[in-house]
Design a protein around this motif. Structure first.
Motif, PDB file in Angstrom:
ATOM      1  N   SER A 195       0.837  -1.196   0.000  1.00  0.00           N
ATOM      2  CA  SER A 195       0.000   0.000   0.000  1.00  0.00           C
ATOM      3  C   SER A 195       0.870   1.243   0.000  1.00  0.00           C
ATOM      4  O   SER A 195       2.089   1.156  -0.022  1.00  0.00           O
ATOM      5  N   GLY A 196       0.239   2.384   0.018  1.00  0.00           N
ATOM      6  CA  GLY A 196       0.965   3.645  -0.074  1.00  0.00           C
ATOM      7  C   GLY A 196       0.973   4.126  -1.512  1.00  0.00           C
ATOM      8  O   GLY A 196      -0.048   4.095  -2.186  1.00  0.00           O
ATOM      9  N   ARG A 197       2.177   4.510  -1.992  1.00  0.00           N
ATOM     10  CA  ARG A 197       2.256   5.127  -3.319  1.00  0.00           C
ATOM     11  C   ARG A 197       2.559   4.100  -4.404  1.00  0.00           C
ATOM     12  O   ARG A 197       3.637   4.101  -5.015  1.00  0.00           O
ATOM     13  N   PRO A 219      -2.741  -0.691  -5.062  1.00  0.00           N
ATOM     14  CA  PRO A 219      -2.414  -1.337  -3.783  1.00  0.00           C
ATOM     15  C   PRO A 219      -3.232  -2.605  -3.620  1.00  0.00           C
ATOM     16  O   PRO A 219      -4.413  -2.636  -3.987  1.00  0.00           O
ATOM     17  N   GLN A 220      -2.637  -3.664  -3.131  1.00  0.00           N
ATOM     18  CA  GLN A 220      -3.365  -4.929  -3.042  1.00  0.00           C
ATOM     19  C   GLN A 220      -2.653  -5.965  -2.184  1.00  0.00           C
ATOM     20  O   GLN A 220      -1.495  -5.802  -1.826  1.00  0.00           O
ATOM     21  N   ILE A 279       4.812  -0.621   2.950  1.00  0.00           N
ATOM     22  CA  ILE A 279       4.318   0.748   2.793  1.00  0.00           C
ATOM     23  C   ILE A 279       5.306   1.461   1.881  1.00  0.00           C
ATOM     24  O   ILE A 279       6.495   1.566   2.204  1.00  0.00           O
ATOM     25  N   VAL A 280       4.823   1.913   0.727  1.00  0.00           N
ATOM     26  CA  VAL A 280       5.703   2.430  -0.321  1.00  0.00           C
ATOM     27  C   VAL A 280       5.616   3.954  -0.392  1.00  0.00           C
ATOM     28  O   VAL A 280       4.524   4.527  -0.442  1.00  0.00           O
ATOM     29  N   LEU A 281       6.779   4.596  -0.417  1.00  0.00           N
ATOM     30  CA  LEU A 281       6.852   6.062  -0.536  1.00  0.00           C
ATOM     31  C   LEU A 281       7.475   6.424  -1.878  1.00  0.00           C
ATOM     32  O   LEU A 281       8.536   5.892  -2.232  1.00  0.00           O
ATOM     33  N   THR A 285       6.578  12.077  -1.884  1.00  0.00           N
ATOM     34  CA  THR A 285       5.978  11.995  -0.545  1.00  0.00           C
ATOM     35  C   THR A 285       6.981  12.467   0.493  1.00  0.00           C
ATOM     36  O   THR A 285       8.145  12.068   0.459  1.00  0.00           O
TER      37      THR A 285
END
Ligand SMILES: Cc1cc2nc3c(=O)[nH]c(=O)nc-3n(C[C@H](O)[C@H](O)[C@H](O)COP(=O)(O)O)c2cc1C
Ligand code: SF4
Ligand code: FES
Lengths: 421, 154
Positions: free
Chosen positions: A245-247, A251-252, A318-320, A324
């Motif tokens: 999720s995140g950027r 997201p899945q 969690i992706v930035l 961000t």
């Protein structure tokens, strides 16, 4: 609510609309067959099988499941009589974690089958499935499934199963705080030792396992440990239900072999969104340290991620993206952990709100450069090597401690100017 | 109003199945809240009487656990996620829009008693960020957008 369809030996049977199976539907699909197989074997044989499968707990710490079960005493070997407990931990509340929701809502019979096999293996006579209040659809699905197996006589004479809906608070997910909650107390962690297997719920032998750990058991019993180890690309067995999720564009949840890389997972989510360029990612939920683009090809499992200086935790990324603000992400995490401190020990109760206030100040432009020293100092006080009583504070400080180094330039810039993103 | 008979029966049953009076307190609080939306002082006293505990012991728990409500809440409860994955995808803007539309902040209830807005994290819907859970079933809604709040507020 529909979501991307899942495939893989663990979650492939989940329906796209997440409607759970009835008992009849589940059995028609081969469900509960492993339970019959398991009950024909002595408990120790099942534990050996799970050990050979190299199944590590999926609740965060990655502790080998079989090793934990071996601490549970056989009946008649401990004084007093009363139940032994298996508690299935479905309190999922870690920022960025949304994997256990799937098992509880869409695969309740898989969880129950795994729990009944595990109870047989560890001599537990009572199973309590603890689910957070916000997962009411999951609570209902589990209760329904339990009623069905009870009515069909699958539970057996000597096993009790029930669902316990938690009344809120992240700390309830910590296994000893969870036991306190079940005893009708404030969820404040207990000192260890004694470990729950020696003295757990109501002083009786107790094992706490994560929902996903338990969901892996039927597959191991049905297909054998070699099959399970073969699913993985590393020494740690099985597939993993990753959550990304995140950027990212899509997201899945993704079931993939243990040892899958962040690059593959992000690709399957349509790539990084926003600027399209990766700034950093947290490999194991909010309480895991940041990794960077240099870790995109790291085979993700508990050992490798720990070696890289972070924690595989819940296996939820969690992706930035580079657009961000990492200080903003850390600020959201710090507010959460400060709010969820159980209040028992001072470094966490007083320290986390203080840290959250400083990070908010960095964002708003009211902090000073000297505040960065305070952040460095408190980061060193947390966790098992620091002064807090449980791992909540250690986990809370992981994104900050790693962020202070990885995003040194951004922290300095925020101290001077506030957030300019 | 005294404790309705069905609740008395359910709580008495919970005492039997949850390992005694103490183990049943949280279950009792939950049952009361499920039936009445919140837990009043009178109900704290009722649970104390049924379990043989003091009201202080019951309130000690009721005030620790964040999803036990000791004040009345609106008919529709909206639990809005303020976690990082939601924030990165515009959660703040949606939260501001929801607050403006309802004229209340987090932790408040609209004057007509329809909506209560709470911030919480994470709601386990990071794949639908920004997300919220709403209503009796805690239905997951998302991805939310500031210009289309109808799915959330109906
Ligand atoms: C603050 C805190 C919160 C936790 N929350 C959870 C949770 O929600 N679910 C979970 O399975 N484990 C959680 N854990 C880990 C549990 O204490 C425990 O290690 C885990 O349930 C064991 O399961 P496993 O051996 O199958 O991994 C948490 C730990 C801490 C310190
Ligand atoms: S570290 Fe925080 S959550 Fe853990 S015991 Fe101390 S105050 Fe409670
Ligand atoms: S961070 Fe909002 S649902 Fe997970």
């Amino acid at each position: 609510m529909t979501a991307a369809p899942l495939s893989g030996p663990l979650t492939g049977r989940a329906r796209a609309d997440r409607r759970p199976h009835s008992l009849a539907e589940w059995q028609a699909d081969g469900g509960h067959a492993a339970l019959g197989l398991a009950r024909q074997q002595p408990p120790a044989a099942i534990v050996d099988m799970v050990a050979a499968a190299a199944l590590n707990g999926r609740g965060g710490a990655g502790f080998p499941a079989a090793q934990k079960w071996r601490f549970m005493p056989a009946p008649g070997t401990i004084p007093g009589d009363g139940p032994s407990y298996l508690i299935v931990n479905g309190d999922e509340m870690e920022p960025g974690a949304f994997k256990d929701r799937l098992f509880l809502e869409a695969l309740p019979h898989l969880v129950i089958e795994g729990a009944m096999i595990a109870a047989h293996a560890m001599h537990a006579s009572e199973i309590i499935i603890l689910v957070r209040d916000a997962y009411r659809i999951g609570i209902h699905a589990m209760e329904q499934a339990i009623a069905e197996v009870d009515a069909a006589g699958l539970t057996g004479r000597n096993l009790k199963i029930r669902v316990h809906a938690s009344a809120g608070r992240y700390i309830v997910g910590e296994e000893t705080a969870l036991i306190e909650a079940l005893e009708g107390k404030r969820a404040v962690p207990r000192k260890r030792p004694p470990f729950p297997a020696q003295s757990g719920l109501w002083g009786r032998p107790t094992t706490v396992n994560n929902v996903e750990t338990i969901a892996n058991i039927p597959g191991i019993v049905a297909n054998g440990p070699d099959w399970f180890r073969g699913l993985s690309r590393t020494a740690e067995g099985g597939t993993k239900l990753f959550g990304v999720s995140g950027r990212v564009h899509k997201p899945q949840l993704i079931e993939a072999p243990m040892g899958t890389t962040a690059r593959e997972l992000i690709d399957r989510c349509g790539g990084v969104s926003g600027t399209g360029e990766l700034l950093a990612f947290q490999p194991g939920g909010g309480a895991s340290g940041f990794l960077g683009p240099e870790h995109l090809d790291l085979p993700l499992d508990f050992a490798n991620v720990a070696d890289a200086g972070s924690m595989f935790g819940t296996g939820t990324l969690i992706v930035l993206d580079t657009g961000t603000c990492p200080i903003g992400v850390i600020a959201r995490h710090m507010r959460f952990y400060a709010r969820e401190s159980c209040g028992w020990c001072t470094p966490c109760r007083e320290g986390l709100p203080w840290v959250a206030h400083i990070v908010d100040g960095l964002e708003a432009g009211t902090a000073k450069t000297a505040d960065l020293d305070i952040l460095h100092m408190t980061a060193g006080e947390a966790g098992p090597r620091g002064r807090s009583f449980c791992d909540l504070m250690g986990g809370a400080m992981a994104p900050l401690a790693t962020g202070l180094h990885r995003f040194e330039r951004q922290f300095a810039d925020h101290a001077a100017h506030g957030c300019r993103a | 109003m005294s404790l309705p008979e069905p609740l008395t029966v359910m709580i008495t049953h919970a005492i039997a199945s949850h390992g005694g009076p103490r183990g049943a307190i949280l279950e009792a609080l939950r049952m009361v809240q499920h039936a009445e939306g919140w837990v009043s002082d009178e109900r704290v006293a009722d649970i104390a009487a049924l379990t043989g505990m003091t009201t202080a012991e019951i309130d000690n728990l009721a005030t620790f656990y964040s999803h036990i409500f000791r004040k009345p809440v609106g008919r529709h409860l909206v639990m809005f996620c303020d976690g990082a994955s939601c924030w990165m995808n515009g959660g703040d803007k949606v939260a501001e829009a929801v607050k403006a539309r309802l004229g209340i902040g987090f932790g408040e209830t609209t004057a007509d008693g329809r909506f209560t807005l709470l911030n919480t994290c994470c709601v386990g819907g990071c794949d639908h960020a920004p997300a919220a859970v709403t209503g009796r079933n805690r239905r997951l809604v998302g991805p939310l957008r500031a210009d289309t709040l109808d799915g959330l507020l109906t």
